[in-house]
Scaffold this motif. Sequence first.
Motif, PDB file in Angstrom:
ATOM      1  N   PHE A 223      47.692  19.893  84.678  1.00 13.76           N
ATOM      2  CA  PHE A 223      47.759  18.952  85.799  1.00 13.76           C
ATOM      3  C   PHE A 223      46.530  18.049  85.816  1.00 13.76           C
ATOM      4  CE2 PHE A 223      50.784  21.834  88.183  1.00 13.76           C
ATOM      5  CZ  PHE A 223      51.785  20.890  88.270  1.00 13.76           C
ATOM      6  N   GLY A 224      45.358  18.652  85.656  1.00 16.49           N
ATOM      7  CA  GLY A 224      44.127  17.878  85.716  1.00 16.49           C
ATOM      8  C   GLY A 224      44.014  16.849  84.608  1.00 16.49           C
ATOM      9  N   THR A 225      44.348  17.249  83.366  1.00 15.20           N
ATOM     10  CA  THR A 225      44.238  16.304  82.254  1.00 15.20           C
ATOM     11  C   THR A 225      45.315  15.227  82.336  1.00 15.20           C
ATOM     12  OG1 THR A 225      45.596  17.765  80.842  1.00 15.20           O
ATOM     13  CG2 THR A 225      43.199  18.016  80.729  1.00 15.20           C
ATOM     14  N   GLY A 226      46.471  15.567  82.897  1.00 17.65           N
ATOM     15  CA  GLY A 226      47.510  14.553  83.098  1.00 17.65           C
ATOM     16  C   GLY A 226      47.056  13.492  84.089  1.00 17.65           C
ATOM     17  N   ALA A 227      46.437  13.928  85.180  1.00 14.61           N
ATOM     18  CA  ALA A 227      45.913  12.980  86.166  1.00 14.61           C
ATOM     19  C   ALA A 227      44.796  12.134  85.571  1.00 14.61           C
ATOM     20  CB  ALA A 227      45.412  13.747  87.392  1.00 14.61           C
ATOM     21  N   GLU A 228      43.933  12.770  84.782  1.00 13.83           N
ATOM     22  CA  GLU A 228      42.841  12.042  84.128  1.00 13.83           C
ATOM     23  C   GLU A 228      43.388  10.953  83.204  1.00 13.83           C
ATOM     24  OE1 GLU A 228      39.025  13.008  81.222  1.00 13.83           O
ATOM     25  OE2 GLU A 228      40.748  14.344  81.251  1.00 13.83           O
ATOM     26  N   ALA A 229      44.424  11.293  82.422  1.00  9.80           N
ATOM     27  CA  ALA A 229      45.008  10.319  81.497  1.00  9.80           C
ATOM     28  C   ALA A 229      45.635   9.149  82.255  1.00  9.80           C
ATOM     29  CB  ALA A 229      46.052  11.006  80.619  1.00  9.80           C
ATOM     30  N   ALA A 230      46.379   9.464  83.319  1.00 11.48           N
ATOM     31  CA  ALA A 230      47.025   8.399  84.094  1.00 11.48           C
ATOM     32  C   ALA A 230      45.993   7.472  84.730  1.00 11.48           C
ATOM     33  CB  ALA A 230      47.926   9.018  85.157  1.00 11.48           C
TER      34      ALA A 230
END
Length: 241
Positions: A223-230
């Motif tokens: 979840f955290g890395t997905g938010a970071e990428a977005a």
Amino acid sequence: IATGTELATKIRHDIANASGCKVLKRRAIHVRTVHDHVEVGLDSDDKLTAPNVVVATGVEPLAVSEVDWIATDVGDLPPLWHATPADLADAEIIVLGVDRPLGTLLRSLPDIDTRLIVVYHPEQHYKASEVSREPRVVLRPTWHASLEATIDGKFRLRTASTNGDRIDTATRAFANLGSRPVVPGGDLVTGSDGYCLPDRQHPRVLIAGDLRSARYQRIMTAFGTGAEAALTAYYQRAGVL
């Protein structure tokens, strides 16, 4: 939300109802970078282009045939995370490997009466510590194991260790040997272990989830890395980065 299935269902619902989001059930074949955009080739021969791409293709289970310390004539086994409560209840189960899904399964089914014979390579001992006090688990560290099907439809496991050879039988068997990254072809940069380190990619290519590292096999990390990428893609387009 109490289970992984419920969480996945909720995520699918949110994505399906998000404005500006289109779901394509296709497999990404390659990711290529061009000077002002990225291109993703699909297994349908279609191509998608955009200013950025978030690659979150994750991992897949290692098959029994891919490890050199197990010999078997039963073919590849289903992964442990496919096991249902009905598979485990009042049964004796052979588990090849001691990867993290074992502990997750036992925590999610605290009341299931089962006996899991877990065979693993001694190099994976640090993973075994997570379930070492679990009364439903019998740990069998071994340098070599063989698994065969019996004529009555059961499984026979032979293990070799410094304490001698041992034979166990069970009604079912599952694989729990870890995972490997699923990396599309093209311009993604991988490390020696096959994972895609984020800081080695083209600026337009953003890596999220399990694909980043073998250490990232946790849902909250994904979840955290997905938010970071977005957010990174958003800030790039806004000219902040």
